[in-house]
Design a protein around this motif. Structure first.
Motif, mmCIF file in Angstrom:
data_model
loop_
_atom_site.group_PDB
_atom_site.id
_atom_site.type_symbol
_atom_site.label_atom_id
_atom_site.label_comp_id
_atom_site.label_asym_id
_atom_site.label_seq_id
_atom_site.Cartn_x
_atom_site.Cartn_y
_atom_site.Cartn_z
ATOM 1 N N ILE A 1 19.141 65.299 72.614
ATOM 2 C CA ILE A 1 20.126 65.249 71.529
ATOM 3 C C ILE A 1 20.677 63.837 71.358
ATOM 4 N N LEU A 2 21.090 63.253 72.498
ATOM 5 C CA LEU A 2 21.729 61.939 72.418
ATOM 6 C C LEU A 2 20.735 60.850 72.031
ATOM 7 N N SER A 3 19.534 60.941 72.606
ATOM 8 C CA SER A 3 18.558 59.885 72.390
ATOM 9 C C SER A 3 17.852 60.036 71.046
ATOM 10 N N ARG A 4 17.357 61.238 70.785
ATOM 11 C CA ARG A 4 16.511 61.418 69.612
ATOM 12 C C ARG A 4 17.305 61.764 68.354
ATOM 13 N N LEU A 5 18.386 62.554 68.495
ATOM 14 C CA LEU A 5 19.131 62.940 67.291
ATOM 15 C C LEU A 5 20.209 61.926 66.945
ATOM 16 N N LEU A 6 20.929 61.442 67.986
ATOM 17 C CA LEU A 6 22.021 60.510 67.704
ATOM 18 C C LEU A 6 21.567 59.058 67.823
ATOM 19 N N GLY A 7 20.398 58.844 68.402
ATOM 20 C CA GLY A 7 19.858 57.487 68.474
ATOM 21 C C GLY A 7 20.558 56.587 69.482
ATOM 22 N N TYR A 8 21.233 57.185 70.474
ATOM 23 C CA TYR A 8 21.891 56.375 71.498
ATOM 24 C C TYR A 8 20.874 55.928 72.544
ATOM 25 N N GLN A 9 21.266 54.941 73.343
ATOM 26 C CA GLN A 9 20.385 54.506 74.428
ATOM 27 C C GLN A 9 20.680 55.370 75.659
ATOM 28 N N VAL A 10 19.732 56.233 76.006
ATOM 29 C CA VAL A 10 19.991 57.214 77.068
ATOM 30 C C VAL A 10 18.850 57.248 78.074
ATOM 31 N N ALA A 11 19.219 57.290 79.346
ATOM 32 C CA ALA A 11 18.230 57.498 80.400
ATOM 33 C C ALA A 11 18.550 58.824 81.078
ATOM 34 N N ASN A 12 17.533 59.621 81.368
ATOM 35 C CA ASN A 12 17.768 60.882 82.064
ATOM 36 C C ASN A 12 17.583 60.654 83.566
ATOM 37 N N TYR A 13 18.529 61.166 84.358
ATOM 38 C CA TYR A 13 18.460 60.998 85.820
ATOM 39 C C TYR A 13 17.879 62.274 86.412
ATOM 40 N N ASP A 14 16.553 62.288 86.627
ATOM 41 C CA ASP A 14 15.918 63.530 87.072
ATOM 42 C C ASP A 14 16.184 63.837 88.543
ATOM 43 N N GLY A 15 16.594 62.839 89.309
ATOM 44 C CA GLY A 15 16.990 63.118 90.700
ATOM 45 C C GLY A 15 18.214 64.018 90.719
ATOM 46 N N SER A 16 19.134 63.698 89.810
ATOM 47 C CA SER A 16 20.342 64.497 89.597
ATOM 48 C C SER A 16 21.062 64.885 90.892
ATOM 49 N N TRP A 17 21.807 66.000 90.836
ATOM 50 C CA TRP A 17 22.695 66.304 91.963
ATOM 51 C C TRP A 17 21.926 66.620 93.245
ATOM 52 N N THR A 18 20.682 67.150 93.104
ATOM 53 C CA THR A 18 19.924 67.431 94.331
ATOM 54 C C THR A 18 19.538 66.134 95.044
ATOM 55 N N GLU A 19 19.553 64.995 94.317
ATOM 56 C CA GLU A 19 19.304 63.724 94.995
ATOM 57 C C GLU A 19 20.632 63.070 95.360
ATOM 58 N N TYR A 20 21.464 62.803 94.348
ATOM 59 C CA TYR A 20 22.722 62.091 94.603
ATOM 60 C C TYR A 20 23.593 62.873 95.585
ATOM 61 N N GLY A 21 23.681 64.181 95.366
ATOM 62 C CA GLY A 21 24.551 65.005 96.195
ATOM 63 C C GLY A 21 24.112 65.072 97.648
ATOM 64 N N ASN A 22 22.882 64.685 97.907
ATOM 65 C CA ASN A 22 22.365 64.775 99.271
ATOM 66 C C ASN A 22 22.326 63.436 100.009
ATOM 67 N N VAL A 23 22.670 62.349 99.298
ATOM 68 C CA VAL A 23 22.556 61.042 99.967
ATOM 69 C C VAL A 23 23.764 60.808 100.859
ATOM 70 N N VAL A 24 23.487 60.551 102.120
ATOM 71 C CA VAL A 24 24.545 60.400 103.118
ATOM 72 C C VAL A 24 25.482 59.255 102.736
ATOM 73 N N GLY A 25 26.746 59.559 102.670
ATOM 74 C CA GLY A 25 27.755 58.522 102.544
ATOM 75 C C GLY A 25 28.045 58.014 101.141
ATOM 76 N N LEU A 26 27.217 58.312 100.151
ATOM 77 C CA LEU A 26 27.519 57.837 98.798
ATOM 78 C C LEU A 26 28.809 58.486 98.330
ATOM 79 N N PRO A 27 29.663 57.705 97.641
ATOM 80 C CA PRO A 27 30.936 58.289 97.215
ATOM 81 C C PRO A 27 30.735 59.425 96.215
ATOM 82 N N ILE A 28 31.519 60.462 96.350
ATOM 83 C CA ILE A 28 31.503 61.545 95.360
ATOM 84 C C ILE A 28 32.937 61.931 95.013
ATOM 85 N N ASN A 29 33.054 62.633 93.902
ATOM 86 C CA ASN A 29 34.323 63.271 93.558
ATOM 87 C C ASN A 29 34.153 64.755 93.802
#
Lengths: 418, 311
Positions: free
Chosen positions: B273-301
């Motif tokens: 939607i954001l990239s193709r319909l609205l024409g914004y510059q968007v990157a999709n993070y396919d690692g997502s929470w299963t990657e970020y949420g599992n990295v030891v010590g990275l700050p989270i909220n």
């Protein structure tokens, strides 16, 4: 104490006696009460089909499940398609007709599945399997599952699909066998992780068309079935027909027992229709997932069942929905069998006696355990597997015959099985 | 050439926005309507591709002429958890008869999540402007009782040559960490449910792929993907409405955007939607929470304070 009254083994026998006893060939005349009752069940079934079609979600799948279940139940009851009775007819009397019926079902299934596979997966040689077809892992656990299932059949008097249709005939054993099956599933879940890590995880999933091509698997499968049929016809004893029975078409359809080959033909066709439109034929998924739900609710199961839900076969994944396709399939099966039994005068409910309860429960536990670790029963693993060209179907089939034969012989020697 | 087509779809989007109801932009923009697709089924230059997650769905009835892409294996590397390698993608696209000048319509089950994921992978490997999504996907097609077929539709293989992967469409862990450490000014849009975002739950019930930690990436904003679609038929809301919806949480296209969710498939829907319909510059993070949420010590909220196995 003879159990033959509720096992159905003596059906042909009975029919022959009735014939030689000179039962007067009669036109189809239902006693009024029976006719009214059967009509009422048909109306209930029709109403259910209509309601599921209008309110179900997803309506088309649920409705078709109920319809196919009803067709399957009617066919099973009319042809008394009971794997154990058929096997016993062969063991005791060398009557080949029932087994030829099973071979017919498998042959029809193989041809139909090949037709569908050709469209769905034009090239069988890759790493891919045809979607949802019951092609399971082949290893020692599958053999154990077949042996246990065979023993369960011998003890409880039939396999799971036959217990379902006998529920509709008012069998005193079937309810206990099905309850036992639920417990057997529980034991299966408890032993699953260990068996999976020990063996199943390393068992190969063997699919014949991948190695032989569709033509090779088709010819090989049909060739094997033809060879078996030839042996049956050679070794089997020719059994005289029941000519004294009425030849009136309605009588033939609704009262007389269908010839096994006709039953087999329809079983094979229902299997093809189910695979084409819904999922491979199976009669245990609902029973398995409800058992899992109950056991889970009591915190009896391991937190995780490793790999179980990733295998093809009668899945036991817990579903939130009240109505599931397999649940409706089984409901349709039982209702239609009840209706067919009413019409043919084969609805003969009786109060269960302690040995029947005991044998039902004990045999049921073995059936349930075998079904869970074998990922299906005579329908889900044997019929749907062999139809799909799965080696697992053949292995399970051979193992369950061995299990049934040994248990039957042993039980008879000890005087506890008839 | 590329510039021209790009201009074309921008114009198309504007026209579509003016008409405000999806139907008008028909073949011009990145979305096609079910009605347009049915009218164009016989068009030999059109390739229809189904990307569904449920096995056997395509085989038991698909839009006539559609090809099948199996999400579980075709567009991914199953062992290393990565998107398909360029070689694998090239072979797939050739087999499906796709090339840069063929119009491709993607659709699928589950609100087009996996079809949108497909559009994202297609884009990474150079198939963008002619790749469209069927608005409403399988759900709308079925609701409208449009025809389906079960027979396979043979296509002539193409000579497609894969492009170098477009890095700007795919966010990696380092890109996300750069935002968290304020070394990059991208906005992170988390499209999971509010309960996942707040950390009340780690994943929706029934999903196997988990993280050990609960909550979200610091600085990310939350707008569940479903807010962008009409609940009744799964169609995407009109462009102007979308622009306003995202602007309310500070996503207005003035800065690069990173979309994220649990495993990167629902976020592809918002990426589209954001990239193709609205024409914004968007990157999709396919690692997502299963990657970020599992990295030891990275700050989270983790506003809810849920702790794994904490008793």
């Amino acid at each position: 104490m003879s159990m033959s009254d509720d096992t159905g083994a003596l059906d042909y026998h009975r029919a022959r006696e009735a014939a030689s006893g000179g039962v007067v060939a009669s036109e189809l005349r239902f006693p009024p009460a029976r006719f009214v009752a059967a009509t009422a069940v048909v109306l209930v079934l029709a109403g259910a089909i209509h309601l599921v079609g209008t309110h179900g979600d997803p309506a088309p799948q649920l409705q078709l499940s109920l319809i196919l279940g009803a067709v399957f139940g009617f066919v099973l009851q009319r042809s008394r398609f009971c794997f154990l009775c058929i096997w016993r007819d062969w063991l005791d009397r060398r009557d080949p007709r029932g087994l030829l019926g099973i071979l017919t079902a498998l042959a029809v299934g193989i041809v139909g599945y090949t037709l569908i596979f050709g469209a769905w997966l034009p090239d069988p040689s890759g790493a891919r399997l045809p979607p949802t077809a019951h092609i399971g892992p082949v290893g020692p656990v599958l053999v154990l599952a077949g042996l246990a299932f065979g023993a369960g059949m011998a003890i409880s008097g039939s396999c799971i699909s036959a217990h379902w249709y006998r529920l509709g005939e008012g069998s005193p054993t079937a309810p206990f066998a099905l309850i036992g099956t639920g417990f057997g599933f529980g034991l299966g879940f408890l032993s699953w992780n260990e068996l999976y890590l020990l063996s199943i995880s390393e068992s190969a999933v063997l699919w014949l068309p991948r190695h032989l091509g569709y033509a090779g698997a088709l010819l090989g499968g049909l060739g094997a079935l033809a060879a078996l049929a030839l042996v049956l016809l050679r070794v089997g004893r020719p059994i005289g027909g029941t000519e004294a029975e009425s030849q009136a078409p309605l009588h033939q359809v609704f009262v007389a027992r269908w010839p096994s080959w006709l039953g087999g033909l329809f079983v094979g066709l229902v299997g093809i229709a189910a695979y084409l439109r819904l999922s491979p034929l199976g009669v245990t998924a609902e029973l398995g997932s409800r058992s899992r739900q109950v056991a889970n609710a009591f915190d009896l199961l391991p937190e995780r069942l490793e790999g179980l839900d990733s295998f093809r076969g009668c899945a036991t994944v817990i579903r939130d929905a009240l109505l599931t396709p397999n649940g409706l399939f089984v409901i349709g099966l039982v209702l239609a069998s009840f209706c067919a039994a009413l019409a043919s005068g084969e609805f003969r409910p009786s109060l269960p006696r302690p040995p029947q309860i005991l044998r039902g429960l004990l045999g049921g536990v073995l059936l349930g355990w075998g079904t869970l670790v074998g990922l299906g029963c005579t329908v889900g693993t044997l019929l749907s597997g062999v139809s799909a060209g799965a080696v697992s179907g053949w292995v399970f089939g051979v193992a369950l015959l061995v299990g049934a034969t040994v248990t039957l012989k042993l039980g008879r020697r000890l005087g506890v099985l008839s | 050439m590329a510039g021209k087509t790009r201009l074309g779809w921008v114009l198309g989007s504007v026209l579509g926005a003016l008409a405000s109801m999806g139907a008008a932009w028909a073949n011009g923009g990145p979305l096609v309507t079910t009605e347009w697709l049915e009218q164009n089924l016989a068009n030999p230059t059109l390739r229809i591709v189904e990307v569904s997650v449920e096995p056997g769905l395509y085989e038991r009835g698909h839009i006539p002429g559609a090809q099948n892409v199996v999400w579980h294996t075709d567009l991914v590397e199953t062992v290393s958890r990565d998107i398909a390698t360029p070689e694998k993608f090239q072979a797939l696209a050739r087999k499906l008869g796709l090339d840069k000048d063929t119009t491709v319509v993607l659709y699928g089950d589950s609100n087009n999540w996996f079809a949108a994921w497909g559009a994202w992978v297609f884009d990474i490997y150079g198939l963008r402007d002619n790749v469209k999504l069927l608005d409403g996907g399988r759900k709308k097609w079925e609701l409208e009782k449009r025809p389906v077929a079960t027979n396979p539709a043979p296509v002539k293989a193409s000579g497609f040559t894969v492009s170098q992967p477009n890095r700007t469409l795919r966010a990696r862990l380092t890109d996300v960490v750069n935002v968290v450490e304020k070394k990059s000014d991208a906005s992170i849009l988390d499209i999971r449910s509010p309960d996942e975002f707040s950390g009340k739950i780690i994943a929706p019930a029934g999903f196997q792929e988990l993280a050990l930690r609960a909550g979200h990436i610091p600085g990310s904003v939350n707008l569940p993907w479903a807010r962008a679609v009409n609940q009744a038929d799964g169609t995407i809301k009109p462009v102007e409405e979308l622009r306003k919806l995202y602007a309310e949480i500070g996503i207005d296209g003035s800065k690069p955007i990173i979309t994220t969710c649990r495993i990167g498939e629902r976020s592809s829907h918002s990426w589209f939607i954001l990239s193709r319909l609205l024409g914004y510059q968007v990157a999709n993070y396919d690692g997502s929470w299963t990657e970020y949420g599992n990295v030891v010590g990275l700050p989270i909220n983790n506003p809810a304070g849920t702790v794994w196995s904490g008793k």
